[in-house]
Design an enzyme around this catalytic site. Structure first.
Site: not given
Ligand code: CAA
Ligand code: NAP
Length: 246
Positions: A15, A152, A156, A183
């Site tokens: 990303i 996680y 997050k 997502g």
């Protein structure tokens, strides 16, 4: 739009690479960190081949000292950081009853403590210059939780708590602070999920496919221009419709 200096952590990843490319296409001068020099330089050469100059600085974002050093290194190469994307992240998936202290602290350190470590050295300059953009890359699993991801999901969800507090403290200084919650995106991180488990997850995505890194980079780019100056404290979901909670 004015050309700004942008730091994208974890820019060499799936990303991150797309975010770096998007910000460069928007006319900004972009930097990222690396941990392994050979890997970082090879990635930099690959970007150069695409016509994108990216400044590199070594540093592990889970370390406050290394994060500060990497920010100062970027400043010495490009000037003060106006745009920060806290994107570096890892998974250490395990059901909680089997999770080790190491799996917990690694994920909290890299995904959440990093936001403090990298943002702290840039925030005062942004406040003095009365302009800044900070974007956290959180996750759908911080919004809805996920089997096997207590570490996680906690990190997050914490990232968005960080966003909405910083957004309030810094709004008067021309700084916006927002979250993008992707997502499941087709990068190494998702490909590491066992194939049978992954196929079941994809079946739950209304678009019927994994997302592309470029689709996350587009969402990040949305928050950057001057026209986005009144959008702060937002959490933008980009998840193919898999989770539509408010
Ligand atoms: N809901 C309900 N039950 C589940 C489940 C789920 N989502 N996932 C697994 N289970 C059940 C299994 O059916 C199995 O049940 P039985 O014992 O009755 O057969 C039990 O849990 C154990 O499952 P596994 O055999 O898979 O156990 P494991 O210990 O080998 O692995 C796991 C557990 C690590 C959680 C594994 O299932 C896994 O990797 N899941 C994917 C987790 C995930 O989504 N990670 C995202 C990574 S990418 C990312 O994080 C990016 C992002 O932000 C989106
Ligand atoms: P990726 O391809 O594995 O890339 C992760 C990047 O983070 C790499 O550049 C990696 O560098 C860097 N990094 C990891 N730990 C670091 C540390 N301690 N210090 C500095 N850099 C570190 O992952 P990705 O899929 O692009 O994920 C990027 C972000 O998006 C993560 O925060 C992830 O949680 C989030 N996200 C991903 C998805 C998805 O489906 N892929 C969905 C939602 C959210 P090295 O090469 O040195 O390891």
């Amino acid at each position: 739009m004015q050309s700004r200096v942008a730091l994208v952590t974890g820019g060499t990843g799936g990303i991150g690479t797309s975010i770096v490319q998007r910000l460069a296409q928007m006319g900004h001068r972009v930097a990222t960190n690396y941990r392994d020099e050979a890997k970082g330089r090879a990635w930099q050469a690959q970007m150069k081949g695409l016509g994108i100059d990216v400044a590199l600085a070594q540093g592990d974002v889970s370390s406050p000292e290394q994060a500060e050093a990497l920010v100062r290194n970027v400043e010495s190469q490009l000037g003060p950081v106006d745009i920060l994307v806290n994107n570096a992240g890892i998974t250490r998936d395990s059901t909680f009853h089997r999770m080790t202290p190491q799996q917990w602290t690694d994920v909290i350190g890299t995904n959440l403590n990093s936001c403090f470590n990298v943002t702290r050295p840039v925030i005062e300059g942004m406040r003095e210059r009365k302009w800044g953009r900070i974007v956290q890359i959180s996750s759908i699993n911080g919004q809805k939780g996920q089997y096997g991801q207590a570490n996680y999901a906690a990190a997050k969800a914490g990232m968005h708590g960080f966003t909405i507090s910083l957004a309030q403290e810094n709004a008067k200084f021309g700084i916006t602070v927002n979250t993008v919650s992707p997502g499941y995106i087709a990068t190494d991180m998702v490909m590491a999920v066992p194939e049978d488990v992954r196929n079941k997850i994809v079946a739950q995505i209304p678009t019927g496919r994994l997302g592309n890194p470029e689709e996350i980079a587009y969402a990040v780019g949305f928050f950057i221009p001057d026209e986005a100056g009144w959008i702060t404290g937002a959490n933008l979901s980009a998840n193919g419709g898999q989770y539509m909670g408010w």
